[in-house]
Design a protein around this motif. Structure first.
Motif, PDB file in Angstrom:
ATOM      1  N   GLY A   1       0.664  -1.421  -0.122  1.00  9.45           N
ATOM      2  CA  GLY A   1      -0.099  -0.082  -0.020  1.00  9.45           C
ATOM      3  C   GLY A   1       0.760   1.043   0.041  1.00  9.45           C
ATOM      4  O   GLY A   1       0.176   2.343   0.248  1.00  9.45           O
ATOM      5  N   LEU A   2       2.214   1.083  -0.030  1.00 13.90           N
ATOM      6  CA  LEU A   2       3.019   2.340   0.041  1.00 13.90           C
ATOM      7  C   LEU A   2       3.591   2.833  -1.327  1.00 13.90           C
ATOM      8  O   LEU A   2       4.436   3.545  -1.344  1.00 13.90           O
ATOM      9  N   ASP A   3       3.283   1.818  -2.185  1.00 10.60           N
ATOM     10  CA  ASP A   3       3.912   2.085  -3.642  1.00 10.60           C
ATOM     11  C   ASP A   3       5.352   2.042  -3.627  1.00 10.60           C
ATOM     12  O   ASP A   3       6.151   2.978  -4.265  1.00 10.60           O
ATOM     13  N   ILE A   4       5.886   1.000  -3.168  1.00  8.53           N
ATOM     14  CA  ILE A   4       7.295   0.894  -3.067  1.00  8.53           C
ATOM     15  C   ILE A   4       7.860  -0.547  -3.872  1.00  8.53           C
ATOM     16  O   ILE A   4       7.110  -1.517  -3.665  1.00  8.53           O
ATOM     17  N   SER A   5       8.538  -0.510  -4.567  1.00  7.47           N
ATOM     18  CA  SER A   5       8.839  -1.491  -5.573  1.00  7.47           C
ATOM     19  C   SER A   5       9.457  -2.777  -4.925  1.00  7.47           C
ATOM     20  O   SER A   5      10.201  -2.485  -3.728  1.00  7.47           O
ATOM     21  N   LYS A   6       9.444  -4.078  -5.331  1.00  7.29           N
ATOM     22  CA  LYS A   6       9.922  -5.051  -4.711  1.00  7.29           C
ATOM     23  C   LYS A   6      11.468  -5.040  -4.497  1.00  7.29           C
ATOM     24  O   LYS A   6      12.041  -5.414  -3.273  1.00  7.29           O
ATOM     25  N   SER A   7      12.176  -4.531  -5.266  1.00  9.61           N
ATOM     26  CA  SER A   7      13.920  -4.413  -5.183  1.00  9.61           C
ATOM     27  C   SER A   7      14.030  -3.585  -4.178  1.00  9.61           C
ATOM     28  O   SER A   7      15.079  -3.544  -3.416  1.00  9.61           O
ATOM     29  N   VAL A   8      13.224  -2.488  -4.065  1.00 12.39           N
ATOM     30  CA  VAL A   8      13.525  -1.463  -2.733  1.00 12.39           C
ATOM     31  C   VAL A   8      13.133  -1.889  -1.545  1.00 12.39           C
ATOM     32  O   VAL A   8      13.872  -1.672  -0.361  1.00 12.39           O
ATOM     33  N   VAL A   9      12.078  -2.783  -1.380  1.00 13.40           N
ATOM     34  CA  VAL A   9      11.709  -3.505  -0.210  1.00 13.40           C
ATOM     35  C   VAL A   9      12.829  -4.579   0.302  1.00 13.40           C
ATOM     36  O   VAL A   9      13.355  -4.473   1.313  1.00 13.40           O
ATOM     37  N   GLU A  10      13.339  -5.112  -0.734  1.00 13.43           N
ATOM     38  CA  GLU A  10      14.282  -6.204  -0.551  1.00 13.43           C
ATOM     39  C   GLU A  10      15.541  -5.366  -0.068  1.00 13.43           C
ATOM     40  O   GLU A  10      16.314  -5.714   0.858  1.00 13.43           O
ATOM     41  N   ARG A  11      15.725  -4.391  -0.819  1.00  8.42           N
ATOM     42  CA  ARG A  11      17.103  -3.564  -0.352  1.00  8.42           C
ATOM     43  C   ARG A  11      16.902  -2.897   1.371  1.00  8.42           C
ATOM     44  O   ARG A  11      18.035  -3.104   1.874  1.00  8.42           O
ATOM     45  N   ALA A  12      15.708  -2.575   1.697  1.00 15.55           N
ATOM     46  CA  ALA A  12      15.543  -2.281   2.872  1.00 15.55           C
ATOM     47  C   ALA A  12      15.602  -3.338   3.892  1.00 15.55           C
ATOM     48  O   ALA A  12      16.240  -3.214   5.072  1.00 15.55           O
ATOM     49  N   HIS A  13      15.060  -4.549   3.682  1.00 16.42           N
ATOM     50  CA  HIS A  13      15.213  -5.496   4.230  1.00 16.42           C
ATOM     51  C   HIS A  13      16.617  -6.182   4.553  1.00 16.42           C
ATOM     52  O   HIS A  13      17.282  -6.272   5.835  1.00 16.42           O
ATOM     53  N   GLU A  14      17.247  -5.870   3.432  1.00 16.14           N
ATOM     54  CA  GLU A  14      18.864  -6.181   3.803  1.00 16.14           C
ATOM     55  C   GLU A  14      19.625  -5.210   4.611  1.00 16.14           C
ATOM     56  O   GLU A  14      20.284  -5.583   5.413  1.00 16.14           O
ATOM     57  N   LEU A  15      19.353  -3.912   4.335  1.00 16.41           N
ATOM     58  CA  LEU A  15      19.758  -2.949   5.154  1.00 16.41           C
ATOM     59  C   LEU A  15      19.477  -3.240   6.620  1.00 16.41           C
ATOM     60  O   LEU A  15      20.468  -2.955   7.633  1.00 16.41           O
ATOM     61  N   CYS A  16      18.302  -3.491   6.951  1.00 13.10           N
ATOM     62  CA  CYS A  16      17.937  -3.633   8.508  1.00 13.10           C
ATOM     63  C   CYS A  16      18.094  -4.982   8.859  1.00 13.10           C
ATOM     64  O   CYS A  16      17.641  -5.297  10.125  1.00 13.10           O
ATOM     65  N   ARG A  17      18.647  -5.874   8.166  1.00 12.09           N
ATOM     66  CA  ARG A  17      18.930  -7.266   8.350  1.00 12.09           C
ATOM     67  C   ARG A  17      17.665  -8.216   8.895  1.00 12.09           C
ATOM     68  O   ARG A  17      17.734  -8.787   9.874  1.00 12.09           O
ATOM     69  N   GLY A  18      16.371  -7.562   8.540  1.00 11.31           N
ATOM     70  CA  GLY A  18      15.147  -8.309   8.786  1.00 11.31           C
ATOM     71  C   GLY A  18      14.843  -7.832  10.173  1.00 11.31           C
ATOM     72  O   GLY A  18      13.679  -8.521  10.544  1.00 11.31           O
ATOM     73  N   LEU A  19      15.276  -6.950  10.625  1.00 14.26           N
ATOM     74  CA  LEU A  19      14.696  -6.389  12.179  1.00 14.26           C
ATOM     75  C   LEU A  19      13.524  -5.529  12.197  1.00 14.26           C
ATOM     76  O   LEU A  19      13.360  -4.611  11.311  1.00 14.26           O
ATOM     77  N   VAL A  20      12.405  -6.361  12.760  1.00 13.12           N
ATOM     78  CA  VAL A  20      11.233  -5.710  12.541  1.00 13.12           C
ATOM     79  C   VAL A  20      11.166  -4.227  12.877  1.00 13.12           C
ATOM     80  O   VAL A  20      10.348  -3.520  12.231  1.00 13.12           O
ATOM     81  N   GLN A  21      11.721  -3.950  14.208  1.00 10.78           N
ATOM     82  CA  GLN A  21      11.575  -2.724  14.567  1.00 10.78           C
ATOM     83  C   GLN A  21      12.331  -1.608  13.585  1.00 10.78           C
ATOM     84  O   GLN A  21      11.828  -0.439  13.529  1.00 10.78           O
ATOM     85  N   GLN A  22      13.145  -1.925  12.899  1.00  8.35           N
ATOM     86  CA  GLN A  22      13.968  -1.137  11.803  1.00  8.35           C
ATOM     87  C   GLN A  22      12.838  -1.201  10.598  1.00  8.35           C
ATOM     88  O   GLN A  22      12.873   0.070  10.199  1.00  8.35           O
ATOM     89  N   LEU A  23      12.300  -2.046  10.161  1.00  5.12           N
ATOM     90  CA  LEU A  23      11.523  -2.022   8.972  1.00  5.12           C
ATOM     91  C   LEU A  23      10.243  -1.083   9.413  1.00  5.12           C
ATOM     92  O   LEU A  23       9.993  -0.423   8.661  1.00  5.12           O
ATOM     93  N   ALA A  24       9.818  -1.187  10.563  1.00  6.21           N
ATOM     94  CA  ALA A  24       8.499  -0.732  10.915  1.00  6.21           C
ATOM     95  C   ALA A  24       8.886   1.010  10.867  1.00  6.21           C
ATOM     96  O   ALA A  24       8.052   1.552  10.652  1.00  6.21           O
ATOM     97  N   ALA A  25      10.007   1.336  11.495  1.00  8.67           N
ATOM     98  CA  ALA A  25      10.490   2.908  11.504  1.00  8.67           C
ATOM     99  C   ALA A  25      10.404   3.336  10.056  1.00  8.67           C
ATOM    100  O   ALA A  25      10.111   4.345   9.978  1.00  8.67           O
TER     101      ALA A  25
END
Length: 95
Positions: free
Chosen positions: A40-64
């Motif tokens: 619902g935030l209009d963010i591409s799959k590749s950008v979401v994957e990059r965010a996931h990698e940068l945050c190492r999957g940490l829920v609190q980081q991704l939520a922030a």
């Protein structure tokens, strides 16, 4: 009886307390779970994957990151500031 939640290095905690300590590790988000978080935030799959990698999957980081995007910051601006470092994410959220 009081109960507290601490986060950090378990070895350091065990060295400083005589009390019984129960360890609970916060589960990490998988890439599909991260994608679901950003739906619902209009963010591409590749950008979401990059965010996931940068945050190492940490829920609190991704939520922030999600909160920052919802507040009006661009995802590219957020990811350039290395959100995988908790201090950087906190600075972005609180400034």
């Amino acid at each position: 009886m009081f109960q507290f939640v601490f986060s950090g290095n378990i070895e350091e905690l065990l060295n400083t307390t005589q009390s019984k300590v129960d360890v609970f590790k916060v589960p990490l988000f998988s890439k599909p779970e991260a994608a679901q978080l950003f739906q619902g935030l209009d963010i591409s799959k590749s950008v979401v994957e990059r965010a996931h990698e940068l945050c190492r999957g940490l829920v609190q980081q991704l939520a922030a990151i999600r909160r920052l995007v919802q507040s009006g910051l661009s995802i590219d601006e957020i990811l350039q500031k290395q959100p995988g470092e908790w201090a950087n994410t906190m600075k972005m959220e609180w400034s």
